[in-house]
Motif scaffolding. Structure first.
Motif, PDB file in Angstrom:
ATOM      1  N   HIS A 200      28.914 -14.179  17.496  1.00 20.01           N
ATOM      2  CA  HIS A 200      29.185 -12.773  17.155  1.00 20.01           C
ATOM      3  C   HIS A 200      27.910 -11.938  17.105  1.00 20.01           C
ATOM      4  O   HIS A 200      27.973 -10.707  17.175  1.00 20.01           O
ATOM      5  N   ASN A 201      26.776 -12.596  16.998  1.00 20.76           N
ATOM      6  CA  ASN A 201      25.503 -11.875  16.960  1.00 20.76           C
ATOM      7  C   ASN A 201      24.784 -11.936  18.301  1.00 20.76           C
ATOM      8  O   ASN A 201      23.614 -11.578  18.398  1.00 20.76           O
ATOM      9  N   ASP A 202      25.494 -12.376  19.341  1.00 21.85           N
ATOM     10  CA  ASP A 202      24.912 -12.517  20.672  1.00 21.85           C
ATOM     11  C   ASP A 202      25.571 -11.510  21.621  1.00 21.85           C
ATOM     12  O   ASP A 202      26.713 -11.701  22.037  1.00 21.85           O
ATOM     13  N   PRO A 203      24.877 -10.437  21.981  1.00 27.95           N
ATOM     14  CA  PRO A 203      25.473  -9.408  22.846  1.00 27.95           C
ATOM     15  C   PRO A 203      25.915  -9.910  24.211  1.00 27.95           C
ATOM     16  O   PRO A 203      26.723  -9.253  24.884  1.00 27.95           O
TER      17      PRO A 203
ATOM     18  N   TRP B 107      27.618 -12.649  24.716  1.00 27.59           N
ATOM     19  CA  TRP B 107      28.856 -13.424  24.570  1.00 27.59           C
ATOM     20  C   TRP B 107      30.038 -12.601  25.086  1.00 27.59           C
ATOM     21  O   TRP B 107      30.138 -11.395  24.815  1.00 27.59           O
TER      22      TRP B 107
ATOM     23  N   TYR C 141      31.896 -10.645  22.458  1.00 32.89           N
ATOM     24  CA  TYR C 141      31.032  -9.939  21.503  1.00 32.89           C
ATOM     25  C   TYR C 141      31.662  -8.665  20.931  1.00 32.89           C
ATOM     26  O   TYR C 141      31.547  -8.402  19.738  1.00 32.89           O
TER      27      TYR C 141
ATOM     28  N   LYS D  84      35.468  -7.528  17.347  1.00 35.79           N
ATOM     29  CA  LYS D  84      35.076  -7.620  15.943  1.00 35.79           C
ATOM     30  C   LYS D  84      36.249  -7.256  15.040  1.00 35.79           C
ATOM     31  O   LYS D  84      37.192  -6.581  15.444  1.00 35.79           O
TER      32      LYS D  84
END
Length: 245
Positions: A148-151, A153, A156, A159
């Motif tokens: 979730h903190n990897d753009p 992904w 991403y 949320k």
């Protein structure tokens, strides 16, 4: 014959998981919040020639229901080999962090996190009687904080203030539970069944319930040398089948 309790098993991935475990020779206690729907699911499986199955009424968000299910199951068997914590809810379709109601978030956590904890604690004594007990917590790839903190992904932008954090919390509980049971025969793992076409997501997922259930079953039937305290996700870790937490 090994026994398994599956929560939320009257339809979708839970139902297909029950079917596949029956095909592998397990006796299935098919957990359903609505006993009538659970019986309908059992009738369908029996019509397919899969007879070693019966319904158990259990609402994982209701303490009294969990206690009653434990009493009922205890009258039927003294040993539970596998617990599959499959029941889960999504919550509101939109879950912005700044405006989602706390009551909605609590409702999601009551089922997806606290329900799992309470069910696990209620049935742990029966699981301890098994020579090879297994606990499978059905999670989501959306529960990975690392991804979730990897753009970069692919998911991403997906949320939410309730569902995703609830699965992250479930993953954390899985780690703590596996650690506590590390010196026992238990295998405790979290399994992401993948983005699957079910009622849960209005059949928007590309995956099939058959493939999703097979991922859950794989963790349920692990041998004595199998891993514990893992986050299995073929979507998020296709090379190894393991997702980062």
């Amino acid at each position: 014959m090994k026994t398994v309790l599956i929560t939320g098993a009257n339809k979708s991935i839970g139902f297909e998981t029950a079917r596949q475990l029956l095909q592998q020779g397990y006796y299935v206690y098919l957990g359903s919040r609505d006993l009538a729907k659970g019986q309908q699911a059992v009738d369908q499986l029996k019509a397919e020639g899969l007879s070693e199955v019966e319904p158990i009424q259990i609402d994982v968000a209701d303490s009294a229901s969990i206690a009653a299910a434990r009493e009922t199951l205890g009258q039927k068997t003294q040993v539970l080999d596998v617990l599959i914590n499959n029941a889960g809810i999504l919550g509101a379709p939109s879950q912005p962090a700044l405006t989602s109601s706390v009551s909605m978030i609590k409702e999601v956590f009551d089922t997806n996190v606290f329900g799992v904890i309470e069910v696990t604690q209620a049935f742990i004594d029966l699981l301890r009687e098994s020579p090879e007990p297994r606990i499978v917590n059905v999670t989501s790839g959306l529960g990975s904080l690392t991804l979730h903190n990897d753009p970069s992904w692919k998911y991403y932008p997906v949320k939410g203030a309730a569902y995703q954090p609830s699965k992250a919390a479930l993953n954390a509980y899985t780690i703590m539970l596996a650690y506590e049971l590390r010196d026992t025969p238990f295998k405790v793992n979290a399994v992401d069944p993948g983005y699957t076409a079910t009622d849960f997501n209005h059949h928007s997922g590309p995956g099939s319930v058959q493939d999703a259930a097979a991922r859950v079953v794989k963790a349920a039937v692990l041998g004595p040398d199998g891993p514990t305290s893992q986050f299995f996700s073929e979507d998020n870790g296709p090379e190894t089948g393991i997702s980062p937490w």
